[in-house]
Structures are given as structure tokens and as C-alpha cells.
Scaffold this motif. Sequence first.
Motif, PDB file in Angstrom:
ATOM      1  N   ILE A  89      -6.701  -1.362  -1.788  1.00  0.00           N
ATOM      2  CA  ILE A  89      -5.396  -1.365  -2.438  1.00  0.00           C
ATOM      3  C   ILE A  89      -5.553  -1.421  -3.968  1.00  0.00           C
ATOM      4  CG2 ILE A  89      -4.906  -3.844  -2.457  1.00  0.00           C
ATOM      5  CD1 ILE A  89      -2.021  -2.944  -1.413  1.00  0.00           C
ATOM      6  N   PHE A  97      -2.058   2.936   4.926  1.00  0.00           N
ATOM      7  CA  PHE A  97      -3.484   2.623   4.893  1.00  0.00           C
ATOM      8  C   PHE A  97      -4.127   3.191   6.148  1.00  0.00           C
ATOM      9  CE2 PHE A  97      -6.987  -0.296   6.037  1.00  0.00           C
ATOM     10  CZ  PHE A  97      -7.755  -0.196   4.892  1.00  0.00           C
ATOM     11  N   GLU A 136      -7.937   6.743  -3.623  1.00  0.00           N
ATOM     12  CA  GLU A 136      -7.462   6.370  -2.295  1.00  0.00           C
ATOM     13  C   GLU A 136      -7.073   7.578  -1.465  1.00  0.00           C
ATOM     14  OE1 GLU A 136      -7.230   3.869   0.790  1.00  0.00           O
ATOM     15  OE2 GLU A 136      -8.212   3.618  -1.150  1.00  0.00           O
ATOM     16  N   TYR A 171       0.832  -1.208   0.000  1.00  0.00           N
ATOM     17  CA  TYR A 171       0.000   0.000   0.000  1.00  0.00           C
ATOM     18  C   TYR A 171       0.866   1.257   0.000  1.00  0.00           C
ATOM     19  CZ  TYR A 171      -3.805   3.142   1.285  1.00  0.00           C
ATOM     20  OH  TYR A 171      -4.712   4.171   1.307  1.00  0.00           O
TER      21      TYR A 171
END
Length: 167
Positions: free
Chosen positions: A134, A114, A141, A106
Amino acid sequence: MTRADFIARFGGVFEHSPFIAERAYDAAEIEVPLTAAGLHEAMAAQFRAASADEQLGVLRAHPDLAGRLAIAGELTEDSRKEQAGAGLDRLSAEEHARFTALNAAYVEKFGFPFIIAVKGLTKDDILRAFETRIENNRIQELETAKAQVERIALLRLGALLPGDGNA
């Protein structure tokens, strides 16, 4: 409440980023009496108004889930309690290896750890979210991580103040 007292009390709500509390106080938009929802609104506004580099710095201030800081006992008290509440302090060797691999992949893909508000989630819920997110692109994200940072801040404020911080 003085500026110094305010920052001492709320400077850690956004992980290792007291500038958010400083700017919220300086903007003089904090309503009295302090409530979790009201203070969150003022602080989240400052987070959103921060530069992209500052926002990225806030994201990067968050620890890896079940990562080396947790193992070394070096998490902030809030992060330690949050991770323990989700069972991340009681992973099997296999689970820990999976989290470690996902954390590394990640960070390599997105450039920040994360981030998820773990309250009310189990380690399996978190692992599923990790494996799903992911696959996101960086823009998706980044927005998801920023929303999670704001949710974590609201939950932390809810532990400090009355007023709908348990959303």
C-alpha cells in the motif's frame, strides 16, 4: 477442442475476463497437448497485449480479500478456494476489520483491489504484503498487481492441466 469448449473451460482463469481465453484461442498459438505452462504463456501474452483499460478491468474483476463478496458467499469457486486456503475465511473480528480498512484504503489509492496469489501464504503473510504494498506508487503497484494476476492464472491452470502450473 472447439472454441466454445475452450472458453467454457478456461474463460475464468483470468477472473471474470473470458476475452483473454477468446483471444488466446483466436491467435492460434496454443500448443497441443495443452499444458499449464504453455497455455499460460499464450494467455498471459494476450493479457499483456490488452489495452490499459482492459488490463485495469481484469484487475478490477478481482474481489477484495476477505471482503463483502466473501462474506456474502458470492466469490467465484476459484477465489473462494484460494482465500479459504490462506485462512481468509477464518479471520477474527480484529483481523477482518484490518483487512476491511486496508481494502478500502488500497482501492481509494490505486483504483483497483489488492491482488496477491495467496497459494502457500498465510493470512499474516498476506497482511504483511498488503501493508508493504500500500506504500507503493500507482505505477509500481499496477505492475505488481498485473504480475500477481498472471501468477494466479498460472496456479489456476496448474489445477486444470499438467505441466508446471504450480510455480
